[in-house]
Design a protein around this motif. Structure first.
Motif, short mmCIF file in Angstrom:
data_model
loop_
_atom_site.label_atom_id
_atom_site.label_comp_id
_atom_site.label_asym_id
_atom_site.label_seq_id
_atom_site.Cartn_x
_atom_site.Cartn_y
_atom_site.Cartn_z
N ARG A 177 0.82 -1.22 0.00
CA ARG A 177 0.00 0.00 0.00
C ARG A 177 0.85 1.27 0.00
N THR A 178 2.17 1.11 -0.23
CA THR A 178 3.06 2.27 -0.32
C THR A 178 3.28 2.60 -1.79
N SER A 179 3.13 3.89 -2.14
CA SER A 179 3.29 4.30 -3.53
C SER A 179 4.75 4.16 -3.97
N HIS A 180 4.96 3.53 -5.10
CA HIS A 180 6.29 3.39 -5.69
C HIS A 180 6.27 4.07 -7.06
N ALA A 181 7.29 4.87 -7.35
CA ALA A 181 7.31 5.65 -8.59
C ALA A 181 7.24 4.75 -9.83
N ALA A 217 8.23 -3.77 -9.04
CA ALA A 217 8.18 -5.24 -8.94
C ALA A 217 8.20 -5.66 -7.47
N PHE A 218 8.91 -4.86 -6.68
CA PHE A 218 8.99 -5.12 -5.23
C PHE A 218 7.60 -4.93 -4.60
N LYS A 219 6.97 -3.81 -4.94
CA LYS A 219 5.62 -3.52 -4.43
C LYS A 219 4.63 -4.62 -4.86
N GLU A 220 4.72 -4.99 -6.15
CA GLU A 220 3.73 -5.96 -6.65
C GLU A 220 3.95 -7.37 -6.07
#
Ligand code: FAD
Ligand code: NAI
Length: 471
Positions: A445-449, A456-459
């Protein structure tokens, strides 16, 4: 000999552990001296380890990419040639500017730099054989041992750093070998094997275990990187042990056989890299003069505040417990000075990242699947491939994946494992998440540019507690 001078702290060894402790001690106002025998500061890491190997890894990758990976990017290049001597010069320039930088930091922080070899004369006195052959001694209220490690020899093979080499020879070869056999498929074997494979050597890695990457690497990630390195031309013989070596002729012969008994064969190479691990280095330190002993693996034994059984003598870095990593040594260096000056200090050994600087890189922090299974922890897995990441696609560099391991019930992150471009930078985010006890949902749930590899880390985090969007 001059009369012994008394310091608040005497440090033996000017590697990462010793030099960082010296600077920190200077900053805290301690009267500190650091003894180093090599003739330059920075230890294994700056002189013959992390730094020179990364220079060669970076530039050999560039060379390999220009040779094999420009046409489909719309770049036509002419005659590409390797100038190995200049590649080595570039490495030496990086090393010397960094080691000199530490000398400058010593001056800035009032650290006395003693160029020589230290050995305990008694519990508070270190005798020093100076580089010019003369002798002196220095007394310390506190003494810190930070003498580091050396590569483990292979019985039957004589290291000459030309034909039979350790990593030290592998960063300084004068010509590209035709055939290189690497004994040990750990981090050194794969990093240095990559360098020489890219520069044109035929590289075969012989590994005792069923997977490459050394201790700690997740099995799924290890398989993934092995496939990619094989595509680059590296050959692997897993579950294979070297039984005997013969280095009497110009071509070195190695008898190998299946680890669990079986087919034997002889490998030939013009250069053999021995990379079967490193061991603590405490030779000629005069430990017997003060009654200090090492354990069965050569490590100096310490308590949780880095104290030996003589509480004013402490030990940090490669010559004691824990992973042999520069950033681990650095954390300990700060903590040990805090223990000396303030009585508290802290290193979270559960959140120390590991990075292998091949291409793509491999990086991880926390536990892997095998470790969680063994500990009986119930966990869930989320992965995301770089082939579904927009930036990796535009960079035409999309081998690899991000993998999260999280507690099945609480979603707390237990491990992050990455194989892919820039994994070594990306793992910092995983380390921070682990340090702060984050859940995969916190990351997801943290925005990644956009567009970045970090998406890919966020997903992968999203895939752990729910679903990824792009895969
Ligand atoms: P060292 O760096 O070994 O320093 C100890 C120093 O003490 C040496 O300079 C030695 O000369 C000196 N010394 C020993 N005995 C005496 C004595 N009696 N008197 C005076 N001086 C003495 N780690 C990473 O985190 N990232 C990497 O990318 C990485 N790459 C590496 C690549 C290679 C090829 C190698 C070999 C290692 C690599 N490492 C890497 C590991 C890293 O180099 C070590 O973990 C780190 O150097 C440990 O620091 P240290 O200060 O404990 O020991
Ligand atoms: P390692 O412990 O990483 O790997 C050694 C490998 O050799 C293991 O996989 C082991 O199973 C294998 N092996 C042992 N004996 C063998 C035999 N007889 N035949 C075949 N295989 C055998 O050690 P390595 O690669 O020598 O590196 C030493 C240390 O240096 C690392 O553990 C790491 O701490 C540090 N280092 C860190 C780097 C980084 O952070 N990028 C880079 C290079 C070194």
């Amino acid at each position: 000999a001059t009369p012994a001078e008394e310091k608040d702290l005497v440090i033996i060894g000017g590697g990462v552990a010793g030099y960082v402790a010296a600077i920190k001690a200077g900053q805290e106002g301690l009267k500190v001296a650091c003894i180093e025998k090599r003739g330059s500061l920075g230890g294994t890491c700056l002189n013959v380890g992390c730094i020179p190997s990364k220079s060669l890894l970076n530039n050999s990758h560039l060379y390999h990419q220009i040779l094999h990976d420009t046409k489909n990017r719309g770049i036509d290049v002419g005659d590409v040639k390797l100038n190995l001597a200049n590649m080595m010069k570039a490495k030496e320039t990086s090393v010397s500017s960094l080691t000199k930088g530490i000398e400058f930091l010593f001056k800035k922080n009032n650290v006395e730099y003693i160029k020589g070899t230290g050995a305990f004369a008694d519990e508070h006195t270190v005798a020093v054989r100076l580089q010019d052959g003369s002798e002196t001694s220095v007394r310390g209220k506190n003494i810190l041992i930070a003498t580091g490690s050396e590569s483990t020899p292979f019985p039957g093979l004589t290291i000459d750093e030309k034909k039979v080499i350790t990593s030290t020879g592998a960063i300084a070869l004068e010509k590209v070998p035709k055939k290189m056999v690497v004994v040990g498929g750990g981090i050194i074997g794969l990093e240095m094997g990559s360098v020489w494979c890219r520069l044109g050597a035929e590289v075969t890695v012989v590994e005792f275990l069923g997977q490459i990457g050394g201790p700690g690497m997740d099995a799924e990630i290890s398989k993934n990187i092995q496939k990619t390195l094989a595509k680059q031309g590296m050959k692997f013989m897993l579950n294979t042990k070297v039984v005997k070596g013969d280095d009497s002729a110009e071509i070195v012969k190695l008898d190998v056989e299946a680890a669990k008994g079986g087919k034997a064969q002889t490998l030939e190479a013009d250069v053999v890299l021995v990379a079967i691990g490193r061991r603590p280095y405490t030779a000629n330190l005069g430990l017997e003069n003060i009654g200090l002993e090492t354990d069965n693996r050569g490590r100096l034994v310490i308590d949780s505040e880095y104290r030996t059984k003589l509480p004013h003598i402490r030990v940090i870095g490669d010559c004691t417990f824990g992973p042999m990593l520069a950033h681990k040594a650095e954390e300990e260096a700060v903590a040990v000075i805090e223990f000396i000056t303030k009585n508290y200090g802290h290193v979270n050994y559960g959140a120390i990242p590991s990075v292998m600087y091949t291409h793509p890189e491999v990086a991880w922090v926390g536990q892997n699947e095998a470790e969680l299974k063994e500990a009986g922890v119930k966990y869930k897995v989320g992965t995301f491939p770089f082939s579904a990441n927009s930036r990796a696609k535009t960079n035409q560099d999309s081998d690899g994946m991000v993998k999260f391991l999280a507690d099945a019930e609480t979603d707390r992150i237990l491990g992050v494992h990455i194989v892919g471009p820039n994994a070594g930078e990306m793992i910092a985010e995983g380390t921070l998440a682990l340090e702060y006890g984050a859940s995969t949902e916190d990351v997801g749930r943290t925005s990644h540019a956009h567009p970045t590899l970090a998406e890919a880390f966020k997903e992968a985090a999203m895939a752990t507690y729910g679903k990824a969007i792009h895969y």
